[in-house]
Enzyme design. Structure first.
Site, PDB file in Angstrom:
ATOM      1  N   CYS A   1      -3.541  -1.540  -2.464  1.00 54.12           N
ATOM      2  CA  CYS A   1      -4.016   0.368  -2.555  1.00 54.12           C
ATOM      3  C   CYS A   1      -4.800   0.593  -3.795  1.00 54.12           C
ATOM      4  O   CYS A   1      -4.929  -0.416  -4.983  1.00 54.12           O
ATOM      5  CB  CYS A   1      -2.884   0.964  -2.935  1.00 54.12           C
TER       6      CYS A   1
ATOM      7  N   GLU B   1      -5.764   9.443   8.646  1.00 54.81           N
ATOM      8  CA  GLU B   1      -4.775   9.543   9.139  1.00 54.81           C
ATOM      9  C   GLU B   1      -4.469  10.215  10.626  1.00 54.81           C
ATOM     10  O   GLU B   1      -3.656   9.730  10.969  1.00 54.81           O
ATOM     11  CB  GLU B   1      -3.601  10.228   8.294  1.00 54.81           C
TER      12      GLU B   1
ATOM     13  N   ASP C   1       1.061  -1.608  -0.316  1.00 57.44           N
ATOM     14  CA  ASP C   1      -0.089  -0.197   0.523  1.00 57.44           C
ATOM     15  C   ASP C   1       0.948   0.918  -0.020  1.00 57.44           C
ATOM     16  O   ASP C   1       1.788   1.056   0.399  1.00 57.44           O
ATOM     17  CB  ASP C   1      -1.181  -0.197   1.091  1.00 57.44           C
ATOM     18  N   SER C   2       0.231   2.686  -0.254  1.00 55.00           N
ATOM     19  CA  SER C   2       0.699   3.740  -0.230  1.00 55.00           C
ATOM     20  C   SER C   2       1.390   3.811   1.439  1.00 55.00           C
ATOM     21  O   SER C   2       2.723   4.777   1.470  1.00 55.00           O
ATOM     22  CB  SER C   2       0.122   4.782  -0.775  1.00 55.00           C
TER      23      SER C   2
ATOM     24  N   CYS D   1     -11.027   3.043  -1.849  1.00 56.53           N
ATOM     25  CA  CYS D   1      -9.630   3.551  -0.893  1.00 56.53           C
ATOM     26  C   CYS D   1      -9.814   2.957   0.357  1.00 56.53           C
ATOM     27  O   CYS D   1     -10.510   2.529   0.885  1.00 56.53           O
ATOM     28  CB  CYS D   1      -9.920   5.016  -0.720  1.00 56.53           C
TER      29      CYS D   1
ATOM     30  N   HIS E   1      -8.531   3.834   2.668  1.00 57.31           N
ATOM     31  CA  HIS E   1      -8.652   4.523   3.941  1.00 57.31           C
ATOM     32  C   HIS E   1      -9.955   4.102   4.804  1.00 57.31           C
ATOM     33  O   HIS E   1     -10.651   4.827   5.734  1.00 57.31           O
ATOM     34  CB  HIS E   1      -7.953   6.227   4.412  1.00 57.31           C
TER      35      HIS E   1
HETATM   36  N1  DGL Z   1      -3.869   3.545  -0.243  1.00 56.32           N
HETATM   37  C1  DGL Z   1      -4.738   4.725  -1.006  1.00 56.32           C
HETATM   38  C2  DGL Z   1      -5.920   3.879  -2.499  1.00 56.32           C
HETATM   39  O1  DGL Z   1      -6.876   2.871  -1.691  1.00 56.32           O
HETATM   40  C3  DGL Z   1      -4.837   5.886  -0.333  1.00 56.32           C
HETATM   41  C4  DGL Z   1      -4.008   7.046  -0.118  1.00 56.32           C
HETATM   42  C5  DGL Z   1      -3.171   7.538  -1.189  1.00 56.32           C
HETATM   43  O2  DGL Z   1      -4.378   8.080  -1.823  1.00 56.32           O
HETATM   44  O3  DGL Z   1      -1.938   6.990  -0.982  1.00 56.32           O
HETATM   45  O4  DGL Z   1      -6.283   4.280  -3.255  1.00 56.32           O
END
Ligand code: DGL
Length: 263
Positions: A88, A168, A25-26, A198, A200
């Site tokens: 992600c 976050e 993930d990011s 997403c 989050h």
């Molecule tokens: N993990 C990213 C997603 O699911 C969300 C956070 C980001 O923008 O890196 O797209």
């Protein structure tokens, strides 16, 4: 030789069950996917890598997201994983073909499983569907195309970018979240189903659902990928305790603290 459990069935068919998965993930958000995979008991071992030094990906262009994803792939090649899941959505929207071409092991994104989860929910095609994702995810049009192919025409996609920093910050309820939900949702008609596209958003799923009086069905990437992996040969309940190792490109201790809170 890959590490995997070998199950001997009476029919003498031998199945190799993947036991070690890499999750990319990011940043921290992919822990929501880890949580689902752990709850389903699908893997003995999870290696998690969050690119915390370069989060967010959702505001970056497709070429940058793909480059970052390919760099993460090189990292995972050190761990003898059976398969890789990109938690992600932004990576899933833009980099899956390149990851698959370079991996040497199966790579799963979360978008196709999310679309299949909507299909499996059995809603009438007249239902109103809302897709929520980052700008990169919504801009790719991947969810929208897949959902339209299922026959749903009543579709809207939104990028509520402020949700990511709120999560976050650990803001999962209260006045700030309420006014942010208002900011994005007050003009839109109540959907019948919402794709939480997403990593989050599952952390504020209750607040998102409760905002709309009809309490829409929510599709969660973590649940969707867990069910998709089960349909593709992973066996639920192979373990009660998954070993989780967490890596980050910056400040891994902070990520480990978040994991303690969220998991
Ligand atoms: N993990 C990213 C997603 O699911 C969300 C956070 C980001 O923008 O890196 O797209």
């Amino acid at each position: 030789m890959k590490k995997s459990s070998i199950i001997h069935h009476p029919s003498s068919i031998t199945l190799n069950i993947p036991t070690k998965v890499g999750i990319f993930d990011s940043g921290a958000g992919g822990l929501t996917v880890v949580k689902s995979l752990m709850e389903h008991g699908l893997f003995d071992e999870i290696v998690y890598y969050g690119d915390t030094a370069r989060v967010p990906y959702g505001t970056k262009d497709p070429a940058t997201i793909t480059r970052y994803a390919l760099e993460a792939l090189e990292f995972f090649k050190n761990f003898d994983i059976d398969l890789l899941v990109t938690a992600c959505n932004s990576v899933s929207a833009h980099a899956i073909p390149e990851l698959r071409a370079n991996a040497g092991f199966p790579v799963y994104g979360v978008i196709e499983p999310g679309i299949l989860a909507l299909e499996n929910a059995g809603l009438p095609h007249s239902s109103r569907i809302l897709v929520l994702g980052t700008r990169a995810t919504v801009g790719s049009g991947r969810y929208q195309r897949g959902i339209k192919e299922l026959g749903f025409e009543n579709l809207q996609a939104l990028s509520p970018s402020l949700f990511v920093p709120l999560v976050e910050e650990g803001i999962f309820e209260g006045a700030i979240l309420k006014s942010t939900l208002d900011y994005y949702f007050k003009e839109i008609p109540s959907p019948d189903a919402i794709i939480l596209g997403c990593t989050h958003f599952p952390l504020i799923a209750d607040a998102i659902r409760d905002y709309f009086p009809n309490r829409p069905l929510l599709i969660h990437s973590g649940e969707a990928i867990a069910q998709h992996l089960e349909r593709n040969g992973c066996k639920p309940g192979i373990t009660e305790e998954t070993k989780l190792t967490i890596f980050a490109s910056e400040n891994p201790d902070a990520l480990k603290q978040i994991a303690k809170k969220w998991l």
